[in-house]
Design a protein around this motif. Sequence first.
Motif, PDB file in Angstrom:
ATOM      1  N   ARG A 457       0.740  -1.220   0.097  1.00  0.00           N
ATOM      2  CA  ARG A 457      -0.085  -0.005  -0.121  1.00  0.00           C
ATOM      3  C   ARG A 457       1.026   1.350  -0.048  1.00  0.00           C
ATOM      4  O   ARG A 457       0.669   2.362  -0.732  1.00  0.00           O
ATOM      5  N   GLU A 458       2.066   1.295   0.802  1.00  0.00           N
ATOM      6  CA  GLU A 458       2.861   2.370   0.630  1.00  0.00           C
ATOM      7  C   GLU A 458       3.746   2.521  -0.505  1.00  0.00           C
ATOM      8  O   GLU A 458       3.640   3.686  -0.854  1.00  0.00           O
ATOM      9  N   MET A 459       3.561   1.641  -1.230  1.00  0.00           N
ATOM     10  CA  MET A 459       4.425   1.640  -2.730  1.00  0.00           C
ATOM     11  C   MET A 459       3.494   2.604  -3.562  1.00  0.00           C
ATOM     12  O   MET A 459       3.797   3.374  -4.215  1.00  0.00           O
ATOM     13  N   GLU A 460       2.092   2.066  -3.337  1.00  0.00           N
ATOM     14  CA  GLU A 460       1.215   2.680  -4.225  1.00  0.00           C
ATOM     15  C   GLU A 460       0.755   4.498  -3.884  1.00  0.00           C
ATOM     16  O   GLU A 460       0.714   5.174  -4.749  1.00  0.00           O
ATOM     17  N   GLN A 461       1.093   4.339  -2.706  1.00  0.00           N
ATOM     18  CA  GLN A 461       0.842   5.819  -2.441  1.00  0.00           C
ATOM     19  C   GLN A 461       1.902   6.819  -2.614  1.00  0.00           C
ATOM     20  O   GLN A 461       1.796   7.971  -2.962  1.00  0.00           O
ATOM     21  N   VAL A 462       3.339   6.467  -2.818  1.00  0.00           N
ATOM     22  CA  VAL A 462       4.311   7.055  -3.498  1.00  0.00           C
ATOM     23  C   VAL A 462       4.290   7.038  -5.080  1.00  0.00           C
ATOM     24  O   VAL A 462       5.351   7.705  -5.634  1.00  0.00           O
ATOM     25  N   GLY A 463       3.344   6.568  -5.593  1.00  0.00           N
ATOM     26  CA  GLY A 463       3.231   6.553  -6.895  1.00  0.00           C
ATOM     27  C   GLY A 463       3.892   5.386  -7.934  1.00  0.00           C
ATOM     28  O   GLY A 463       4.170   5.543  -9.034  1.00  0.00           O
ATOM     29  N   LEU A 464       4.432   4.530  -7.305  1.00  0.00           N
ATOM     30  CA  LEU A 464       4.894   3.242  -7.877  1.00  0.00           C
ATOM     31  C   LEU A 464       3.802   2.273  -7.856  1.00  0.00           C
ATOM     32  O   LEU A 464       3.281   1.870  -6.879  1.00  0.00           O
ATOM     33  N   ARG A 465       3.687   1.570  -9.119  1.00  0.00           N
ATOM     34  CA  ARG A 465       2.676   0.610  -9.198  1.00  0.00           C
ATOM     35  C   ARG A 465       3.049  -0.677  -8.961  1.00  0.00           C
ATOM     36  O   ARG A 465       4.362  -1.172  -9.682  1.00  0.00           O
ATOM     37  N   PRO A 466       2.649  -1.491  -8.293  1.00  0.00           N
ATOM     38  CA  PRO A 466       3.196  -3.001  -8.035  1.00  0.00           C
ATOM     39  C   PRO A 466       3.110  -3.964  -9.272  1.00  0.00           C
ATOM     40  O   PRO A 466       2.259  -3.462 -10.257  1.00  0.00           O
ATOM     41  N   ASN A 467       4.125  -4.610  -9.454  1.00  0.00           N
ATOM     42  CA  ASN A 467       4.233  -5.353 -10.512  1.00  0.00           C
ATOM     43  C   ASN A 467       4.115  -6.869 -10.235  1.00  0.00           C
ATOM     44  O   ASN A 467       3.668  -7.127  -9.126  1.00  0.00           O
ATOM     45  N   VAL A 468       4.616  -7.702 -11.058  1.00  0.00           N
ATOM     46  CA  VAL A 468       4.282  -9.180 -10.893  1.00  0.00           C
ATOM     47  C   VAL A 468       5.313  -9.751  -9.992  1.00  0.00           C
ATOM     48  O   VAL A 468       4.972 -10.781  -9.220  1.00  0.00           O
ATOM     49  N   VAL A 469       6.611  -9.028  -9.670  1.00  0.00           N
ATOM     50  CA  VAL A 469       7.324  -9.393  -8.876  1.00  0.00           C
ATOM     51  C   VAL A 469       6.709  -9.291  -7.473  1.00  0.00           C
ATOM     52  O   VAL A 469       7.121 -10.007  -6.534  1.00  0.00           O
ATOM     53  N   SER A 470       6.077  -8.282  -7.296  1.00  0.00           N
ATOM     54  CA  SER A 470       5.721  -7.835  -5.841  1.00  0.00           C
ATOM     55  C   SER A 470       4.434  -8.878  -5.361  1.00  0.00           C
ATOM     56  O   SER A 470       4.499  -9.217  -4.342  1.00  0.00           O
ATOM     57  N   ILE A 471       3.587  -9.059  -6.317  1.00  0.00           N
ATOM     58  CA  ILE A 471       2.444 -10.181  -6.165  1.00  0.00           C
ATOM     59  C   ILE A 471       3.256 -11.560  -5.940  1.00  0.00           C
ATOM     60  O   ILE A 471       2.644 -12.206  -4.986  1.00  0.00           O
ATOM     61  N   THR A 472       4.246 -11.702  -6.501  1.00  0.00           N
ATOM     62  CA  THR A 472       4.976 -13.070  -6.329  1.00  0.00           C
ATOM     63  C   THR A 472       5.593 -13.298  -5.046  1.00  0.00           C
ATOM     64  O   THR A 472       5.308 -14.429  -4.295  1.00  0.00           O
ATOM     65  N   SER A 473       6.327 -12.088  -4.684  1.00  0.00           N
ATOM     66  CA  SER A 473       6.487 -12.068  -3.147  1.00  0.00           C
ATOM     67  C   SER A 473       5.648 -12.333  -2.177  1.00  0.00           C
ATOM     68  O   SER A 473       6.066 -13.294  -1.072  1.00  0.00           O
ATOM     69  N   LEU A 474       4.690 -11.773  -2.386  1.00  0.00           N
ATOM     70  CA  LEU A 474       3.317 -11.563  -1.410  1.00  0.00           C
ATOM     71  C   LEU A 474       2.869 -13.145  -1.302  1.00  0.00           C
ATOM     72  O   LEU A 474       2.478 -13.754  -0.320  1.00  0.00           O
ATOM     73  N   LEU A 475       2.819 -13.730  -2.370  1.00  0.00           N
ATOM     74  CA  LEU A 475       2.283 -15.198  -2.505  1.00  0.00           C
ATOM     75  C   LEU A 475       2.922 -16.084  -1.960  1.00  0.00           C
ATOM     76  O   LEU A 475       2.417 -16.967  -1.154  1.00  0.00           O
ATOM     77  N   ALA A 476       4.233 -16.012  -1.916  1.00  0.00           N
ATOM     78  CA  ALA A 476       5.370 -16.743  -1.457  1.00  0.00           C
ATOM     79  C   ALA A 476       5.584 -16.634  -0.050  1.00  0.00           C
ATOM     80  O   ALA A 476       5.396 -17.617   0.823  1.00  0.00           O
ATOM     81  N   ALA A 477       5.047 -15.422   0.424  1.00  0.00           N
ATOM     82  CA  ALA A 477       5.209 -15.129   1.868  1.00  0.00           C
ATOM     83  C   ALA A 477       3.612 -15.740   2.522  1.00  0.00           C
ATOM     84  O   ALA A 477       3.822 -16.333   3.403  1.00  0.00           O
ATOM     85  N   CYS A 478       2.523 -15.633   1.717  1.00  0.00           N
ATOM     86  CA  CYS A 478       1.348 -16.553   2.229  1.00  0.00           C
ATOM     87  C   CYS A 478       1.596 -17.900   2.576  1.00  0.00           C
ATOM     88  O   CYS A 478       1.046 -18.561   3.355  1.00  0.00           O
ATOM     89  N   GLY A 479       2.186 -18.566   1.520  1.00  0.00           N
ATOM     90  CA  GLY A 479       2.527 -20.034   1.702  1.00  0.00           C
ATOM     91  C   GLY A 479       3.344 -20.261   3.016  1.00  0.00           C
ATOM     92  O   GLY A 479       3.290 -21.171   3.671  1.00  0.00           O
ATOM     93  N   ARG A 480       4.429 -19.647   3.326  1.00  0.00           N
ATOM     94  CA  ARG A 480       5.319 -19.746   4.347  1.00  0.00           C
ATOM     95  C   ARG A 480       4.510 -19.568   5.846  1.00  0.00           C
ATOM     96  O   ARG A 480       4.763 -19.923   6.767  1.00  0.00           O
ATOM     97  N   CYS A 481       3.321 -18.551   5.559  1.00  0.00           N
ATOM     98  CA  CYS A 481       2.644 -18.108   6.935  1.00  0.00           C
ATOM     99  C   CYS A 481       1.717 -18.965   7.196  1.00  0.00           C
ATOM    100  O   CYS A 481       0.736 -18.771   7.906  1.00  0.00           O
TER     101      CYS A 481
END
Length: 847
Positions: A457-481
């Motif tokens: 969310r912070e990334m989007e606030q500063v004007g940077l659009r998340p890419n597929v790498v951002s989503i991939t990192s979050l998905l991998a984190a979900c599996g670990r958690c």
Amino acid sequence: MAAVHHQCTFLAPPPKPRSPSKAPSVIHCSNSKTLDPFEEKKQAHVDYDAGTHQLSTRISGIQKSDLPKRHRLRVEGDRYQRDWTISEVVERIIKLNHWEDVEGVLNRWAGRFARKNFPVLIKEITQLGYIEHSNQVFNWLKNQKNYRARNDIYNMLIRLHARHSRIDQARGLYFEMQKWRCKPDVETYNALIHAHGRAGQWRWGLNIMEDMLRAAVAPSRSTYNNLINACGSSGNWREALKICKQMTDNGVGPDLVTHNIILSAYKTGLQYSKALSYFELMKGTKIRPDTTTLNIVIHCLVKVGNYDEAIKVFYSMREKRSECRPDIVTYTSIMHMYSICGQVENCHAVFNTMVSEGEKPNIVSYNALLGAYASLGMSEPALAIFNEMKQKGIRPDVVSYTTLLNAFGRSQQPQKAREIFDMMRRNNCKPNLVSYNALIDAYGSNGLLAEAVELLREMEQVGLRPNVVSITSLLAACGRCSQKVKVDSILKAAKLRGIELNTFAYNSAIGSYMNVGEYDKALALYRSMTKKKARPDSVTFTILINGCCKMSKYSEALEFLAEMRNLKIPLTREVYSSSICAYSKQGRLAEAESLFDMMKMDGLHPDVIAYTTLLHAYNTAENWDKAFTLFREMELNGIQPDSIACAALMRACNRGSQPDKVLHLAKFMSDRQIPFIDAVLFEMVSACTILRDWKTLTQVIQMMEASLLRISVGTLNHLLHSFGKAGKIDTMMKLFLKIVASGAEVSATTYEVLLKNLLASGHWKKYIEVMQWMEDAGIPPTIQIYNNIYSYAQKSAGAENAAIIKRRIESLKRKSDQHTLKMDSTSSPPLTTNAFIVSTTAAEANG
């Protein structure tokens, strides 16, 4: 020929200096005036006090004394006209801001009446790169009565605009020169093609080439090289090859620059194998490679994984230093190679060699060294390199900060990674998308999923659009958690933002679903993946097959194996190992062995996991002979067996009635310093029990005493049962008391093992006492335990003992009921097993 005289001017110190130690002693040395006013003359400036010297080039140009008689009347006197040299005019112009009065300086210059001064003046300013000043001087020139348009002036200005990426202005000058009736020559076209090449506009370069041919201007080798470079720098290596062929067909042979450009085009287009093949063809020509050529070759060798050959090229460059001396790019490429291989010591050694050879490390070299430590999670050495870089006066860039941040993330220090991220912003280094993704991965890989999502969310606030790498990192984190709800939310967020998932993202999502046991969702995501552009790869099937085996879905795992083969995706070691496990669990040993042999035929040498998997298969099939043979093969092939492999072989030997081999294997593990895990101890206890080797079993107990807390309840129960079954009741009870005193876990099953063996040996008094221990430990005896003692009293205890047993059991029941009522009323916790047993141990020790 006129002799050249040297003129020296000595600047003496002031008559009365305030501080004699600070009085300068400066010497200017210059050549005297020669016949050619446009000849470059060297001038040296030496300051002995400061210990500095400076060498400059001066051009006088046509001055007042050289002007024709018709212009001399206009420049009589020095009140309004200055007899400056061209170099002095250039110095005065560049000191001005580009919006100040450049014309005022030029109008006072006596040399403006000589038209020959104009191209030299423009040349001097353009070489210094002052584009705005050059434009103003050029506009002033066009307003002079004695100005005449010249090709060389336009060519210089076109090249200057190309250097500043002002392509439209460069093109405008091309059209303007034709209006002034200047016919573009080969240099003009070369400059214009080079300008569009720098901007990546290779199609415009082709159009200019066609204009050049229509104007009957023959392209030179530089023309073709510029055009090939324009195509190659944009990654269009096929078009670059076409132009190279056209160049050869037109009778213009390629030179070393041409070959380097073609190699660079292959490199930019990610055609590393083609670049290496082209280099082999290049060896057959008379053109010898230079440092640039070999740097490209090293880069391509590293990319294709041919590290040994890259090292050979590097050493050959060091041996032939006069021909192809390694430069900073060479050293950095080798450092990057060692970084990929995880050989951080070699990477640092190359860095030190580069410094010792006189090459000054730049930001790219330091980042390569920093990346080597970061890839292994070595945060402390990485921080030391980062600080050293700053001490050397090199300002860290966004790559430096991101690499250091990644080092702390890999070393499981997400808070430190956040500190580096905040420091980057404090030092006016704006984090980019890669920086945010690295911090998201640092949070996610350490189980801080909420912080990772908040960072998105912070990334989007500063004007940077998340890419597929951002989503991939979050998905991998979900599996670990193990957050299956979050996986759905992240996939939905990616869809709302229009982020198309690639193969890596799908793999992370499927792996996360598999980790939390959501097989159906993982399967649905895989099916949707096949409908999209993302093509499943070997990692996809590895995740699916491994996940199915963990969930005991062996049939589904083998179906995925068949699908993987149909898609002609190469099988990995992990897929082979999991598939062997699936076959063995279904009792299909022949297929498991066939797959193991196929793995070796495919050139994938089995690792310890593959061998262990087949050992388990032989264990399931109770074929200890083949298991032992396989274990020897693993050792002969240089594969160090681990604890799991040894445990699997021990189990196979126990099942095959070969307990003596289990003890031999235990000695082998001790000699090789292989850790004794819980499963190994379990099998050793079984082997000692079968052999009735109580001496060895006692040694096993001594080995276990130091780590009773880490031994499972099942192994401890098995050990207790072994002594009880052998009639060694005292040893069993002493071991039980040691287990409790150590704080190890004691379950209801443990008490049942004790009670069963006590009753079988006729120790009914101890049986009732252990029942009391159970009550005090908060584990109520089951009805079956009471029935067992009642049955024993009626059948084996005799009438007198039966009455005693009955009274004690009824008393124990009454205490149990009162204790239960008291617990319900006060809700106070029961006595712990440890507290009661420790007191009992002390009482027994006293008598």
